[in-house]
Design a protein around this motif. Structure first.
Motif, PDB file in Angstrom:
ATOM      1  N   THR A 130       5.189 -29.777  -5.238  1.00  0.00           N
ATOM      2  CA  THR A 130       4.473 -28.869  -4.550  1.00  0.00           C
ATOM      3  C   THR A 130       5.082 -27.478  -4.286  1.00  0.00           C
ATOM      4  O   THR A 130       4.491 -26.497  -3.923  1.00  0.00           O
ATOM      5  N   LEU A 131       6.355 -27.364  -4.250  1.00  0.00           N
ATOM      6  CA  LEU A 131       7.246 -26.377  -3.428  1.00  0.00           C
ATOM      7  C   LEU A 131       8.274 -25.778  -4.696  1.00  0.00           C
ATOM      8  O   LEU A 131       8.885 -24.871  -4.527  1.00  0.00           O
ATOM      9  N   LYS A 132       8.038 -26.353  -6.006  1.00  0.00           N
ATOM     10  CA  LYS A 132       9.195 -25.908  -7.016  1.00  0.00           C
ATOM     11  C   LYS A 132       9.004 -24.560  -7.340  1.00  0.00           C
ATOM     12  O   LYS A 132       9.876 -23.953  -7.590  1.00  0.00           O
ATOM     13  N   GLN A 133       7.778 -23.986  -7.269  1.00  0.00           N
ATOM     14  CA  GLN A 133       7.410 -22.622  -7.619  1.00  0.00           C
ATOM     15  C   GLN A 133       8.193 -21.507  -6.496  1.00  0.00           C
ATOM     16  O   GLN A 133       8.728 -20.412  -7.185  1.00  0.00           O
ATOM     17  N   PHE A 134       8.766 -22.149  -5.614  1.00  0.00           N
ATOM     18  CA  PHE A 134       9.381 -21.164  -4.718  1.00  0.00           C
ATOM     19  C   PHE A 134      10.917 -21.218  -4.753  1.00  0.00           C
ATOM     20  O   PHE A 134      11.811 -20.848  -4.119  1.00  0.00           O
ATOM     21  N   SER A 135      11.415 -22.216  -5.633  1.00  0.00           N
ATOM     22  CA  SER A 135      12.758 -22.431  -5.810  1.00  0.00           C
ATOM     23  C   SER A 135      13.474 -21.131  -6.455  1.00  0.00           C
ATOM     24  O   SER A 135      14.745 -20.822  -5.901  1.00  0.00           O
ATOM     25  N   PRO A 136      13.020 -20.371  -7.159  1.00  0.00           N
ATOM     26  CA  PRO A 136      13.660 -19.356  -7.827  1.00  0.00           C
ATOM     27  C   PRO A 136      13.883 -18.333  -6.697  1.00  0.00           C
ATOM     28  O   PRO A 136      15.043 -17.451  -6.593  1.00  0.00           O
ATOM     29  N   VAL A 137      12.938 -18.016  -5.823  1.00  0.00           N
ATOM     30  CA  VAL A 137      13.058 -17.052  -4.606  1.00  0.00           C
ATOM     31  C   VAL A 137      14.088 -17.606  -3.518  1.00  0.00           C
ATOM     32  O   VAL A 137      14.967 -16.890  -2.982  1.00  0.00           O
ATOM     33  N   ALA A 138      14.201 -18.854  -3.303  1.00  0.00           N
ATOM     34  CA  ALA A 138      15.190 -19.589  -2.264  1.00  0.00           C
ATOM     35  C   ALA A 138      16.666 -19.213  -2.967  1.00  0.00           C
ATOM     36  O   ALA A 138      17.526 -18.864  -2.459  1.00  0.00           O
ATOM     37  N   TYR A 139      16.586 -19.552  -4.303  1.00  0.00           N
ATOM     38  CA  TYR A 139      17.880 -19.117  -4.922  1.00  0.00           C
ATOM     39  C   TYR A 139      18.377 -17.623  -5.010  1.00  0.00           C
ATOM     40  O   TYR A 139      19.583 -17.316  -4.693  1.00  0.00           O
ATOM     41  N   ALA A 140      17.319 -16.826  -5.209  1.00  0.00           N
ATOM     42  CA  ALA A 140      17.770 -15.308  -4.845  1.00  0.00           C
ATOM     43  C   ALA A 140      18.433 -15.290  -3.757  1.00  0.00           C
ATOM     44  O   ALA A 140      19.117 -14.354  -3.415  1.00  0.00           O
ATOM     45  N   PHE A 141      17.514 -15.664  -2.557  1.00  0.00           N
ATOM     46  CA  PHE A 141      18.340 -15.704  -1.144  1.00  0.00           C
ATOM     47  C   PHE A 141      19.714 -16.359  -1.101  1.00  0.00           C
ATOM     48  O   PHE A 141      20.414 -15.597  -0.387  1.00  0.00           O
ATOM     49  N   LEU A 142      19.785 -17.417  -1.505  1.00  0.00           N
ATOM     50  CA  LEU A 142      21.066 -17.860  -1.744  1.00  0.00           C
ATOM     51  C   LEU A 142      22.201 -17.010  -2.290  1.00  0.00           C
ATOM     52  O   LEU A 142      23.312 -16.807  -1.669  1.00  0.00           O
ATOM     53  N   ILE A 143      21.687 -16.323  -3.355  1.00  0.00           N
ATOM     54  CA  ILE A 143      22.722 -15.338  -4.156  1.00  0.00           C
ATOM     55  C   ILE A 143      23.016 -14.160  -3.255  1.00  0.00           C
ATOM     56  O   ILE A 143      24.400 -13.743  -2.694  1.00  0.00           O
ATOM     57  N   ALA A 144      22.039 -13.698  -2.270  1.00  0.00           N
ATOM     58  CA  ALA A 144      22.060 -12.549  -1.413  1.00  0.00           C
ATOM     59  C   ALA A 144      23.001 -12.966  -0.362  1.00  0.00           C
ATOM     60  O   ALA A 144      24.161 -12.274   0.064  1.00  0.00           O
ATOM     61  N   ALA A 145      22.830 -14.117   0.289  1.00  0.00           N
ATOM     62  CA  ALA A 145      23.640 -14.786   1.247  1.00  0.00           C
ATOM     63  C   ALA A 145      25.103 -14.898   0.675  1.00  0.00           C
ATOM     64  O   ALA A 145      25.932 -14.657   1.575  1.00  0.00           O
ATOM     65  N   ALA A 146      25.249 -15.438  -0.302  1.00  0.00           N
ATOM     66  CA  ALA A 146      26.575 -15.828  -0.580  1.00  0.00           C
ATOM     67  C   ALA A 146      27.400 -14.551  -1.018  1.00  0.00           C
ATOM     68  O   ALA A 146      28.493 -14.512  -0.752  1.00  0.00           O
ATOM     69  N   ALA A 147      26.751 -13.463  -1.305  1.00  0.00           N
ATOM     70  CA  ALA A 147      27.256 -12.160  -1.778  1.00  0.00           C
ATOM     71  C   ALA A 147      28.060 -11.561  -0.189  1.00  0.00           C
ATOM     72  O   ALA A 147      29.025 -11.149   0.020  1.00  0.00           O
ATOM     73  N   LEU A 148      27.308 -11.993   0.657  1.00  0.00           N
ATOM     74  CA  LEU A 148      27.660 -11.403   2.168  1.00  0.00           C
ATOM     75  C   LEU A 148      28.772 -12.402   2.652  1.00  0.00           C
ATOM     76  O   LEU A 148      30.122 -11.733   2.949  1.00  0.00           O
ATOM     77  N   LEU A 149      28.865 -13.562   2.288  1.00  0.00           N
ATOM     78  CA  LEU A 149      29.802 -14.554   2.612  1.00  0.00           C
ATOM     79  C   LEU A 149      31.176 -14.081   2.006  1.00  0.00           C
ATOM     80  O   LEU A 149      32.234 -14.107   2.291  1.00  0.00           O
ATOM     81  N   PHE A 150      31.045 -13.923   0.504  1.00  0.00           N
ATOM     82  CA  PHE A 150      32.091 -13.430  -0.040  1.00  0.00           C
ATOM     83  C   PHE A 150      32.620 -12.061   0.187  1.00  0.00           C
ATOM     84  O   PHE A 150      33.975 -11.731   0.334  1.00  0.00           O
TER      85      PHE A 150
END
Length: 273
Positions: free
Chosen positions: A58-78
């Motif tokens: 029921t939440l699978k449709q939101f996984s691409p958005v969560a992954y986009a936020f993961l990319i944005a946050a990982a960029a900060l960390l790097f």
């Protein structure tokens, strides 16, 4: 807009605030800014969200958005790691600013490209593609040179300083194009298609622009009317940039547009160095 889409838009905005305001590397307003612990926690949080969303039907449709936020946050960390930092000498202030921006670019864009591909998407999904070149060039070049002319005109009262512009121009151009490319990908490119699939194109444009404007409220530039007026102006620029990205289906026009208004802002900064 339905209540579900409105709720999603609000959550997307709050996610953007977590990354680009509370996590902003450009100021030290909050204890979370430039904070290793926060960046690690933020990246872990969005990683867990991505994995959970992928596994719950029921939440699978939101996984691409969560992954986009993961990319944005990982960029900060790097970026915080400084692994790709370029040596800089403060003897030439504009050169120092340009190389500092290039360091930010190499950290953030490398993470965006690598994690996009590792996530199973191609670079077309973040607007790195040919697109409508005619539109991109027309919109981009007209806006870039228009902003450049305005930047020079607004500083014409300081003609002695404007006369120094040619010598600093290579570093100035490096700064604005590195920043424009980085921010168009980071603030918009990795999010717009994912948001569009869930809340529609217009709402996607508004959410990314609102995050863009909010993140610039605490910018260090002096701006007529103060920081909230500057934030509102940046919001408007974000709307135009996102619209252009969708219309071109590419980055060229938005990057030129963004570099143009950065140039208009940086010419007075150059004069103050």
């Amino acid at each position: 807009m339905s209540k579900e889409k409105l709720a999603s838009a609000v959550l997307f905005y709050l996610g953007g605030v977590m990354v680009f305001v509370l996590g902003s590397p450009y100021h030290r307003i909050y204890p979370t800014n430039w904070n290793w612990t926060y960046y690690l926690g933020l990246t872990a949080f969005f990683l867990v969200l991505t994995l959970v969303f992928k596994r719950v039907s029921t939440l699978k449709q939101f996984s691409p958005v969560a992954y986009a936020f993961l990319i944005a946050a990982a960029a900060l960390l790097f970026l915080r790691s400084g692994v790709l930092d370029i040596p800089r000498d403060e003897a030439n202030p504009m050169k120092f600013l340009a190389l500092d921006k290039l360091s930010q670019f190499t950290h953030i864009v490398s993470v965006i490209l690598v994690l996009t591909l590792l996530g199973g998407s191609d670079l077309k999904s973040i607007f790195i593609k040919k697109g409508n070149l005619k539109y991109g060039l027309t919109f981009g070049l007209i806006s870039f040179f228009g902003f450049a002319v305005l930047g020079v005109i607004t500083q014409w009262g300081s003609r002695d300083r404007v006369a120094n512009l040619p010598g600093a121009l290579p570093w100035l151009l490096l700064f604005v194009f590195a920043n424009a490319t980085m921010e168009e990908l980071w603030f918009r490119g990795i999010f717009l298609r994912k948001y569009e699939a869930l809340i529609g194109q217009k709402a996607a444009i508004l959410v990314t622009a609102l995050v863009f404007g909010t993140s610039h409220v605490f910018a260090t530039y002096d701006f007529p009317g103060g920081r909230w007026v500057f934030g509102a102006v940046v919001f408007g620029l974000g709307v135009l940039g996102a619209q252009a990205m969708f219309k071109e289906d590419g980055l060229l026009g938005p990057v030129l547009f963004h570099a143009g208004y950065d140039l208009m802002i940086m010419i007075p900064v150059l004069n103050s160095l």
